[in-house]
Design a protein around this motif. Structure first.
Motif, PDB file in Angstrom:
ATOM      1  N   PHE A   1     -48.718 -21.105  -8.261  1.00  0.00           N
ATOM      2  CA  PHE A   1     -49.714 -20.195  -7.703  1.00  0.00           C
ATOM      3  C   PHE A   1     -49.392 -19.965  -6.238  1.00  0.00           C
ATOM      4  CE2 PHE A   1     -53.504 -19.902  -5.034  1.00  0.00           C
ATOM      5  CZ  PHE A   1     -54.132 -18.784  -5.565  1.00  0.00           C
ATOM      6  N   ALA A   2     -49.588 -18.729  -5.776  1.00  0.00           N
ATOM      7  CA  ALA A   2     -49.433 -18.422  -4.348  1.00  0.00           C
ATOM      8  C   ALA A   2     -50.474 -17.384  -3.953  1.00  0.00           C
ATOM      9  CB  ALA A   2     -48.034 -17.899  -4.052  1.00  0.00           C
ATOM     10  N   SER A   3     -51.055 -17.568  -2.777  1.00  0.00           N
ATOM     11  CA  SER A   3     -52.000 -16.599  -2.241  1.00  0.00           C
ATOM     12  C   SER A   3     -51.644 -16.357  -0.774  1.00  0.00           C
ATOM     13  CB  SER A   3     -53.435 -17.093  -2.356  1.00  0.00           C
ATOM     14  OG  SER A   3     -54.326 -16.120  -1.824  1.00  0.00           O
ATOM     15  N   LEU A   4     -51.335 -15.108  -0.469  1.00  0.00           N
ATOM     16  CA  LEU A   4     -50.992 -14.723   0.888  1.00  0.00           C
ATOM     17  C   LEU A   4     -52.267 -14.381   1.644  1.00  0.00           C
ATOM     18  CD1 LEU A   4     -48.731 -14.088   2.939  1.00  0.00           C
ATOM     19  CD2 LEU A   4     -48.764 -11.744   2.054  1.00  0.00           C
TER      20      LEU A   4
ATOM     21  N   ALA B   1     -48.818 -15.025   9.003  1.00  0.00           N
ATOM     22  CA  ALA B   1     -49.597 -15.028   7.763  1.00  0.00           C
ATOM     23  C   ALA B   1     -49.505 -16.431   7.171  1.00  0.00           C
ATOM     24  CB  ALA B   1     -49.048 -13.994   6.788  1.00  0.00           C
ATOM     25  N   ASP B   2     -50.450 -16.772   6.322  1.00  0.00           N
ATOM     26  CA  ASP B   2     -50.484 -18.100   5.724  1.00  0.00           C
ATOM     27  C   ASP B   2     -50.341 -17.959   4.212  1.00  0.00           C
ATOM     28  OD1 ASP B   2     -50.812 -20.919   5.771  1.00  0.00           O
ATOM     29  OD2 ASP B   2     -52.893 -20.681   5.154  1.00  0.00           O
ATOM     30  N   LEU B   3     -49.320 -18.598   3.657  1.00  0.00           N
ATOM     31  CA  LEU B   3     -49.100 -18.571   2.214  1.00  0.00           C
ATOM     32  C   LEU B   3     -49.518 -19.914   1.634  1.00  0.00           C
ATOM     33  CD1 LEU B   3     -47.936 -16.953  -0.199  1.00  0.00           C
ATOM     34  CD2 LEU B   3     -45.777 -18.168   0.226  1.00  0.00           C
ATOM     35  N   VAL B   4     -50.568 -19.906   0.812  1.00  0.00           N
ATOM     36  CA  VAL B   4     -51.028 -21.114   0.134  1.00  0.00           C
ATOM     37  C   VAL B   4     -50.331 -21.164  -1.214  1.00  0.00           C
ATOM     38  CG1 VAL B   4     -53.029 -22.282  -0.870  1.00  0.00           C
ATOM     39  CG2 VAL B   4     -53.249 -21.079   1.316  1.00  0.00           C
ATOM     40  N   ILE B   5     -49.690 -22.308  -1.515  1.00  0.00           N
ATOM     41  CA  ILE B   5     -48.984 -22.449  -2.786  1.00  0.00           C
ATOM     42  C   ILE B   5     -49.448 -23.714  -3.493  1.00  0.00           C
ATOM     43  CG2 ILE B   5     -46.965 -21.171  -1.994  1.00  0.00           C
ATOM     44  CD1 ILE B   5     -45.492 -23.882  -1.757  1.00  0.00           C
ATOM     45  N   ALA B   6     -49.301 -23.730  -4.816  1.00  0.00           N
ATOM     46  CA  ALA B   6     -49.688 -24.914  -5.586  1.00  0.00           C
ATOM     47  C   ALA B   6     -48.949 -24.938  -6.915  1.00  0.00           C
ATOM     48  CB  ALA B   6     -51.195 -24.916  -5.847  1.00  0.00           C
ATOM     49  N   VAL B   7     -48.681 -26.154  -7.370  1.00  0.00           N
ATOM     50  CA  VAL B   7     -48.136 -26.384  -8.711  1.00  0.00           C
ATOM     51  C   VAL B   7     -48.978 -27.464  -9.362  1.00  0.00           C
ATOM     52  CG1 VAL B   7     -45.771 -25.690  -8.126  1.00  0.00           C
ATOM     53  CG2 VAL B   7     -46.445 -28.089  -7.925  1.00  0.00           C
ATOM     54  N   GLU B   8     -48.948 -27.486 -10.672  1.00  0.00           N
ATOM     55  CA  GLU B   8     -49.708 -28.493 -11.420  1.00  0.00           C
ATOM     56  C   GLU B   8     -48.793 -29.101 -12.474  1.00  0.00           C
ATOM     57  OE1 GLU B   8     -53.905 -28.818 -13.903  1.00  0.00           O
ATOM     58  OE2 GLU B   8     -53.139 -26.866 -13.346  1.00  0.00           O
ATOM     59  N   ARG B   9     -48.625 -30.405 -12.417  1.00  0.00           N
ATOM     60  CA  ARG B   9     -47.819 -31.140 -13.386  1.00  0.00           C
ATOM     61  C   ARG B   9     -48.473 -32.500 -13.607  1.00  0.00           C
ATOM     62  NH1 ARG B   9     -45.925 -26.751 -13.067  1.00  0.00           N
ATOM     63  NH2 ARG B   9     -43.742 -26.110 -13.136  1.00  0.00           N
ATOM     64  N   ALA B  10     -48.226 -33.099 -14.775  1.00  0.00           N
ATOM     65  CA  ALA B  10     -48.843 -34.375 -15.124  1.00  0.00           C
ATOM     66  C   ALA B  10     -48.271 -35.539 -14.314  1.00  0.00           C
ATOM     67  CB  ALA B  10     -48.694 -34.645 -16.612  1.00  0.00           C
ATOM     68  N   SER B  11     -46.966 -35.579 -14.148  1.00  0.00           N
ATOM     69  CA  SER B  11     -46.364 -36.724 -13.458  1.00  0.00           C
ATOM     70  C   SER B  11     -46.033 -36.377 -12.008  1.00  0.00           C
ATOM     71  CB  SER B  11     -45.094 -37.188 -14.180  1.00  0.00           C
ATOM     72  OG  SER B  11     -44.025 -36.310 -13.901  1.00  0.00           O
ATOM     73  N   PRO B  12     -46.102 -37.354 -11.136  1.00  0.00           N
ATOM     74  CA  PRO B  12     -45.750 -37.106  -9.733  1.00  0.00           C
ATOM     75  C   PRO B  12     -44.320 -36.581  -9.563  1.00  0.00           C
ATOM     76  CG  PRO B  12     -46.916 -39.179  -9.916  1.00  0.00           C
ATOM     77  CD  PRO B  12     -46.630 -38.715 -11.318  1.00  0.00           C
ATOM     78  N   ALA B  13     -43.374 -37.101 -10.335  1.00  0.00           N
ATOM     79  CA  ALA B  13     -41.983 -36.653 -10.213  1.00  0.00           C
ATOM     80  C   ALA B  13     -41.840 -35.183 -10.610  1.00  0.00           C
ATOM     81  CB  ALA B  13     -41.074 -37.527 -11.073  1.00  0.00           C
TER      82      ALA B  13
ATOM     83  N   ILE C   1     -52.253 -31.897  -8.845  1.00  0.00           N
ATOM     84  CA  ILE C   1     -51.922 -30.646  -8.174  1.00  0.00           C
ATOM     85  C   ILE C   1     -51.252 -30.994  -6.855  1.00  0.00           C
ATOM     86  CG2 ILE C   1     -52.855 -28.605  -7.034  1.00  0.00           C
ATOM     87  CD1 ILE C   1     -55.163 -28.710  -9.059  1.00  0.00           C
ATOM     88  N   LYS C   2     -50.162 -30.326  -6.585  1.00  0.00           N
ATOM     89  CA  LYS C   2     -49.530 -30.449  -5.273  1.00  0.00           C
ATOM     90  C   LYS C   2     -49.631 -29.075  -4.651  1.00  0.00           C
ATOM     91  CE  LYS C   2     -45.638 -32.397  -2.846  1.00  0.00           C
ATOM     92  NZ  LYS C   2     -44.418 -33.215  -2.983  1.00  0.00           N
ATOM     93  N   ALA C   3     -50.239 -29.016  -3.489  1.00  0.00           N
ATOM     94  CA  ALA C   3     -50.480 -27.739  -2.823  1.00  0.00           C
ATOM     95  C   ALA C   3     -50.029 -27.830  -1.372  1.00  0.00           C
ATOM     96  CB  ALA C   3     -51.962 -27.376  -2.897  1.00  0.00           C
TER      97      ALA C   3
END
Length: 141
Positions: free
Chosen positions: A38-41, A64-76, A124-126
């Motif tokens: 996900f990304a939101s500018l 500008a600020d770009l907010v990004i995020a990914v979602e995965r089960a494991s930290p790696a 979630i890592k954002a």
């Protein structure tokens, strides 16, 4: 469209080339994040422009600020997906430093990273990535 709006639109267009990325403008983090990330500018701020006379021109350094995020089960997996997304964003924006002539220069700057794990959900890592846009406008707006 203003020079700023053209520049922000060009950033969003460049990021839309990243396969699977769910890209938006000024949107909050959703409950469910797409597999490609996900990304939101967000608009950001310009600060005081430098004025040139004859002809009248205004030189802006807009961040500008770009907010990004990914979602995965494991930290790696989360770390790998986040790193891949950051690399893809960097590559998309430096491929054309003028964003098809809408800016004089675009630069991706180091950002802030945050790791969240909602109760009972995947992690979630954002983060947020400042994007510096240097451009010249024929009016101060």
């Amino acid at each position: 469209m203003s020079a700023l709006e053209l520049a922000l639109d060009a950033v969003k267009t460049a990021l839309a080339s990243i396969e699977g990325l769910d890209i938006h403008r000024n949107r909050d983090l959703p409950v469910k994040i797409a597999a490609g990330g996900f990304a939101s500018l967000h608009d950001g701020e310009s600060g005081e422009p430098e004025a040139l006379l004859s002809p009248a021109r205004w030189i802006y350094s807009h961040t500008a600020d770009l907010v990004i995020a990914v979602e995965r089960a494991s930290p790696a997996a989360r770390d790998a997906a986040f790193d891949a997304l950051r690399a893809a964003i960097g590559a998309a924006l430096v491929a054309d430093r003028t964003l098809s002539g809408t800016v004089d220069w675009v630069e991706v700057q180091p950002g802030v990273i945050d790791t969240e794990t909602p109760d009972g959900g995947n992690g979630i890592k954002a983060g947020s990535i400042p994007i510096l846009l240097e451009f010249t406008a024929d009016n101060p707006f």
